[in-house]
Design a protein around this motif. Structure first.
Motif, short mmCIF file in Angstrom:
data_model
loop_
_atom_site.label_atom_id
_atom_site.label_comp_id
_atom_site.label_asym_id
_atom_site.label_seq_id
_atom_site.Cartn_x
_atom_site.Cartn_y
_atom_site.Cartn_z
N SER A 1 -17.30 -25.16 -18.69
CA SER A 1 -16.90 -26.24 -17.79
C SER A 1 -16.05 -27.28 -18.53
O SER A 1 -15.18 -27.91 -17.94
N LEU A 2 -16.32 -27.44 -19.82
CA LEU A 2 -15.55 -28.38 -20.63
C LEU A 2 -14.19 -27.81 -21.04
O LEU A 2 -13.23 -28.56 -21.24
N ASP A 3 -14.14 -26.48 -21.18
CA ASP A 3 -12.89 -25.82 -21.57
C ASP A 3 -12.77 -24.52 -20.77
O ASP A 3 -13.00 -23.43 -21.28
N PRO A 4 -12.41 -24.61 -19.49
CA PRO A 4 -12.42 -23.45 -18.59
C PRO A 4 -11.38 -22.38 -18.89
O PRO A 4 -11.45 -21.29 -18.34
N ALA A 5 -10.42 -22.68 -19.76
CA ALA A 5 -9.38 -21.70 -20.07
C ALA A 5 -9.61 -21.00 -21.40
O ALA A 5 -8.69 -20.42 -21.97
N HIS A 6 -10.84 -21.04 -21.90
CA HIS A 6 -11.16 -20.41 -23.18
C HIS A 6 -11.73 -19.02 -22.93
O HIS A 6 -12.83 -18.88 -22.38
N ILE B 1 -19.97 -11.36 -12.74
CA ILE B 1 -19.70 -10.97 -14.12
C ILE B 1 -18.32 -10.34 -14.24
O ILE B 1 -17.56 -10.63 -15.19
N GLU B 2 -17.98 -9.48 -13.30
CA GLU B 2 -16.66 -8.85 -13.30
C GLU B 2 -15.55 -9.89 -13.23
O GLU B 2 -14.54 -9.80 -13.95
N GLN B 3 -15.72 -10.89 -12.37
CA GLN B 3 -14.70 -11.94 -12.23
C GLN B 3 -14.55 -12.75 -13.51
O GLN B 3 -13.43 -13.13 -13.89
N LEU B 4 -15.65 -13.02 -14.19
CA LEU B 4 -15.58 -13.74 -15.46
C LEU B 4 -14.79 -12.95 -16.49
O LEU B 4 -13.96 -13.51 -17.23
N LEU B 5 -15.03 -11.65 -16.55
CA LEU B 5 -14.32 -10.80 -17.51
C LEU B 5 -12.85 -10.67 -17.15
O LEU B 5 -11.98 -10.63 -18.04
N LEU B 6 -12.55 -10.59 -15.87
CA LEU B 6 -11.15 -10.52 -15.43
C LEU B 6 -10.40 -11.80 -15.82
O LEU B 6 -9.24 -11.74 -16.25
N LYS B 7 -11.05 -12.94 -15.67
CA LYS B 7 -10.43 -14.20 -16.08
C LYS B 7 -10.21 -14.22 -17.59
O LYS B 7 -9.18 -14.71 -18.08
N SER B 8 -11.18 -13.67 -18.32
CA SER B 8 -11.07 -13.66 -19.78
C SER B 8 -9.89 -12.80 -20.25
O SER B 8 -9.10 -13.23 -21.09
N VAL B 9 -9.75 -11.60 -19.69
CA VAL B 9 -8.64 -10.73 -20.13
C VAL B 9 -7.30 -11.26 -19.64
O VAL B 9 -6.26 -10.99 -20.25
N ALA B 10 -7.31 -12.01 -18.54
CA ALA B 10 -6.06 -12.62 -18.07
C ALA B 10 -5.57 -13.67 -19.06
O ALA B 10 -4.36 -13.86 -19.23
N LEU B 11 -6.53 -14.33 -19.72
CA LEU B 11 -6.18 -15.36 -20.69
C LEU B 11 -5.90 -14.78 -22.08
O LEU B 11 -5.16 -15.38 -22.86
N ARG B 12 -6.50 -13.63 -22.38
CA ARG B 12 -6.27 -12.98 -23.68
C ARG B 12 -6.32 -11.47 -23.49
O ARG B 12 -7.37 -10.86 -23.50
N GLU B 13 -5.15 -10.88 -23.34
CA GLU B 13 -5.06 -9.46 -23.03
C GLU B 13 -5.28 -8.55 -24.24
O GLU B 13 -5.43 -7.35 -24.08
N THR B 14 -5.29 -9.13 -25.42
CA THR B 14 -5.36 -8.31 -26.63
C THR B 14 -6.76 -8.18 -27.21
O THR B 14 -6.93 -7.71 -28.33
N TRP B 15 -7.78 -8.57 -26.43
CA TRP B 15 -9.15 -8.49 -26.93
C TRP B 15 -9.81 -7.25 -26.35
O TRP B 15 -10.22 -7.21 -25.20
N SER B 16 -9.94 -6.23 -27.19
CA SER B 16 -10.44 -4.94 -26.73
C SER B 16 -11.88 -5.00 -26.26
O SER B 16 -12.28 -4.28 -25.33
N GLU B 17 -12.69 -5.86 -26.90
CA GLU B 17 -14.10 -5.96 -26.52
C GLU B 17 -14.27 -6.39 -25.06
O GLU B 17 -15.19 -5.95 -24.37
N THR B 18 -13.36 -7.25 -24.59
CA THR B 18 -13.45 -7.70 -23.21
C THR B 18 -13.06 -6.59 -22.24
O THR B 18 -13.68 -6.42 -21.19
N TRP B 19 -12.03 -5.84 -22.59
CA TRP B 19 -11.61 -4.72 -21.73
C TRP B 19 -12.71 -3.67 -21.60
O TRP B 19 -12.97 -3.17 -20.50
N ILE B 20 -13.37 -3.34 -22.71
CA ILE B 20 -14.41 -2.31 -22.63
C ILE B 20 -15.65 -2.86 -21.92
O ILE B 20 -16.34 -2.11 -21.20
N ALA B 21 -15.92 -4.16 -22.07
CA ALA B 21 -17.03 -4.77 -21.31
C ALA B 21 -16.73 -4.72 -19.82
O ALA B 21 -17.61 -4.43 -19.00
#
Length: 235
Positions: free
Chosen positions: A69-74, A106-126
């Motif tokens: 909530s303090l840093d929603p784009a992280h 949970i899926e929406q949280l992960l989709l937001k995460s990969v949208a902000l950082r597409e190069t993190w493989s751990e998020t894609w596999i999660a």
């Protein structure tokens, strides 16, 4: 100095002051968010084995939710929030509709995460695993696995994630997934003692006999067959 020049000077000073205050505020928010993030991580590290303490999970959930909530784009915060909620789901006694809603969140949280950082493989596999929990081995899950492999081709987490998805859905596994499973198994076997995590995953999804049978053939798996972990798990 003319009155106009004085006005411009005061305006410039005011603008610089506001910019400085904004930077200080943003930095403070970022520091607070980071502190709550590590609070959540440290809380999770206290949870060991299969005896998951729901109170500890709630504390971790509260901490990472505040950080986000303090840093929603992280992207790190979003991924950890998804991870905590997935752990809570594993020990929940919710009704099917509530479980489905949790998976969607949970899926929406992960989709937001990969949208902000597409190069993190751990998020894609999660993301691939979470979608597979809901819908099985779909084309979308396969695409997420391929994206994880693209940005993290040598990561053990990627190999193990693909193996887990395959083992969980073995009875309905399409041919391309079986080929993927064999390939990821070969790649994971190159990680030495870290391959022991594959046995843990197989036991969790009640597919240890399938994994053991898969490893009994082929020169690629000879080092595994000669290892202590194979002899212990595949009797």
């Amino acid at each position: 100095m003319s009155s106009t020049s004085k006005v411009f000077k005061y305006v410039n000073v005011l603008v610089l002051t506001l910019i400085t205050l904004a930077i200080c505020y943003t930095s403070l928010q970022s520091m607070r968010a980071n502190a709550w993030y590590f609070n959540a991580k440290n809380t999770l590290q206290e949870i060991t084995g299969n005896n998951i303490d729901i109170q500890q999970l709630n504390l971790a959930d509260d901490a990472i939710s505040l950080a986000s909530s303090l840093d929603p784009a992280h992207p790190h915060y979003l991924q950890l929030m998804a991870h905590v909620k997935l752990l809570k789901l594993a020990v929940s006694t919710n009704q099917p509709d509530d479980i489905a809603a949790s998976y969607q969140q949970i899926e929406q949280l992960l989709l937001k995460s990969v949208a902000l950082r597409e190069t993190w493989s751990e998020t894609w596999i999660a993301l691939a695993k979470v979608v597979s929990y809901q819908n099985g081995p779909t084309d979308r899950v396969y695409d997420y696995i391929q994206q994880a492999k693209l940005v993290g081709p040598y990561k053990i987490e990627v190999h193990l994630g693909a193996i887990e998805i395959a083992l969980m859905n073995w009875q309905q596994l399409p041919p391309k997934y079986k080929a993927l499973y064999v390939n990821e198994l070969k790649l994971a076997a190159k990680h030495g003692h870290k391959f022991s995590r594959a046995f843990d995953i197989a036991k969790q999804v009640d597919a240890l006999p399938i994994l053991c049978l898969s490893l009994k053939f082929g020169a690629h798996f000879e080092p595994v067959r000669n290892s202590w972990m194979f002899k212990k798990q595949c009797k």
